[in-house]
Design an enzyme around this catalytic site. Structure first.
Site, PDB file in Angstrom:
ATOM      1  N   CYS A  40       0.835  -1.192   0.000  1.00 12.52           N
ATOM      2  CA  CYS A  40       0.000   0.000   0.000  1.00 12.52           C
ATOM      3  C   CYS A  40       0.875   1.249   0.000  1.00 12.52           C
ATOM      4  O   CYS A  40       1.978   1.252   0.544  1.00 12.52           O
ATOM      5  CB  CYS A  40      -0.911  -0.004   1.233  1.00 12.52           C
ATOM      6  SG  CYS A  40      -2.083   1.368   1.285  1.00 12.52           S
ATOM      7  N   ASP A  42       0.456   3.798   1.706  1.00 18.29           N
ATOM      8  CA  ASP A  42       0.388   4.426   3.024  1.00 18.29           C
ATOM      9  C   ASP A  42       1.777   4.764   3.556  1.00 18.29           C
ATOM     10  O   ASP A  42       2.668   3.908   3.586  1.00 18.29           O
ATOM     11  CB  ASP A  42      -0.326   3.475   3.998  1.00 18.29           C
ATOM     12  CG  ASP A  42      -0.807   4.179   5.257  1.00 18.29           C
ATOM     13  OD1 ASP A  42       0.047   4.748   5.966  1.00 18.29           O
ATOM     14  OD2 ASP A  42      -2.019   4.153   5.534  1.00 18.29           O
ATOM     15  N   ARG A  44       2.790   5.121   6.409  1.00 19.67           N
ATOM     16  CA  ARG A  44       3.129   4.476   7.682  1.00 19.67           C
ATOM     17  C   ARG A  44       3.651   3.062   7.511  1.00 19.67           C
ATOM     18  O   ARG A  44       3.923   2.368   8.498  1.00 19.67           O
ATOM     19  CB  ARG A  44       1.891   4.463   8.583  1.00 19.67           C
ATOM     20  CG  ARG A  44       1.339   5.846   8.905  1.00 19.67           C
ATOM     21  CD  ARG A  44      -0.055   5.752   9.511  1.00 19.67           C
ATOM     22  NE  ARG A  44      -1.024   5.213   8.551  1.00 19.67           N
ATOM     23  CZ  ARG A  44      -2.296   4.958   8.845  1.00 19.67           C
ATOM     24  NH1 ARG A  44      -2.738   5.184  10.085  1.00 19.67           N
ATOM     25  NH2 ARG A  44      -3.118   4.477   7.929  1.00 19.67           N
ATOM     26  N   HIS A  96      -2.178  -3.938   5.193  1.00 21.17           N
ATOM     27  CA  HIS A  96      -1.932  -3.505   6.573  1.00 21.17           C
ATOM     28  C   HIS A  96      -3.245  -3.126   7.239  1.00 21.17           C
ATOM     29  O   HIS A  96      -4.162  -2.605   6.604  1.00 21.17           O
ATOM     30  CB  HIS A  96      -0.955  -2.325   6.615  1.00 21.17           C
ATOM     31  CG  HIS A  96      -1.492  -1.048   6.008  1.00 21.17           C
ATOM     32  ND1 HIS A  96      -2.026  -0.043   6.773  1.00 21.17           N
ATOM     33  CD2 HIS A  96      -1.590  -0.643   4.727  1.00 21.17           C
ATOM     34  CE1 HIS A  96      -2.421   0.946   5.981  1.00 21.17           C
ATOM     35  NE2 HIS A  96      -2.169   0.602   4.731  1.00 21.17           N
ATOM     36  N   CYS A  99      -5.973   0.303   7.026  1.00 26.76           N
ATOM     37  CA  CYS A  99      -5.800   0.804   5.658  1.00 26.76           C
ATOM     38  C   CYS A  99      -6.967   1.713   5.263  1.00 26.76           C
ATOM     39  O   CYS A  99      -8.133   1.308   5.288  1.00 26.76           O
ATOM     40  CB  CYS A  99      -5.712  -0.375   4.691  1.00 26.76           C
ATOM     41  SG  CYS A  99      -5.526   0.097   2.959  1.00 26.76           S
TER      42      CYS A  99
END
Length: 211
Positions: A40, A42, A44, A96, A99
């Site tokens: 992803c 993302d 993080r 994750h 998400c």
């Protein structure tokens, strides 16, 4: 923030690059990664940080929801290059918990134009989980439901991955293993949800684990 990035690069050159100069010089001659990571976007979920890998070890493709879409020519090119030219033996699809893309599957009145179109490729994961929960006649907290959908989305994207003929052929020939993982931002751990070294019969399987 742009200034912070440039300052960070200067520290990288002065500290990390100089300390590991032999590695970076070697990487200028070519790359030999052993894993293709489809994850992803993302911020993080930094791949090299959570796996403690170095530059040159992981070939990376990231998008919203770690999705494998048949009409994504970017990913198609990444897959083709990874398998046909880099001879990468392992592909990891890593979702994750928490998400935002998966959470957006529940949004019905969004003003976004492109995100809903993209997430069509993950919608079946939500349907499978909700159908299973209804069949079991159980009600679980929303956070737990979302975790199940994150896991099922990883399995769904593995199915999409096998739809590429050259991916399926590499698996059948024993040259490629497909791995489905989920990263937990709450404790930093990666959970294995699927490993495939040969094609499975059947699609749309959904494994519900109630904790």
């Amino acid at each position: 923030m742009i200034t912070t990035l440039l300052e960070g690069n200067r520290r990288f050159v002065a500290e990390t690059f100089e300390k590991e100069k032999d590695l970076f010089v070697e990487l200028t001659r070519g790359q030999k990664p052993t894993v293709l990571w489809i994850g992803c976007s993302d911020s993080r979920v930094p791949v090299n940080t959570i796996t403690q890998t170095k530059a040159g070890e992981v070939f990376v493709h990231r998008n919203v929801g770690n999705i494998v879409a048949a009409n994504d020519w970017n990913l198609s090119a990444v897959l083709e290059f990874s398998i046909n030219h880099l001879n990468i033996p392992d592909i990891v699809i890593c979702g994750h918990y928490g998400c935002g893309g998966i959470q957006a599957l529940d949004e019905e009145n969004s003003d976004d134009k492109y995100i809903p179109i993209w997430l069509i490729n993950a919608y079946k994961a939500k349907e499978l989980v909700d159908e299973k929960l209804r069949a079991l006649h159980i009600d679980i907290p929303q956070e737990q439901r979302m975790k199940l959908i994150v896991e099922e989305n990883v399995r769904l994207q593995l199915e999409h991955l096998r739809e590429y003929p050259f991916v399926r052929r590499a698996v059948e020939e024993g040259k490629l293993t497909l791995n489905g993982w989920v990263y937990d931002m709450g404790n930093g751990e990666i959970r294995i949800v699927a490993t495939e070294s040969s094609p499975r019969i059947g699609k749309g399987t959904c494994s519900i684990r109630i904790k």
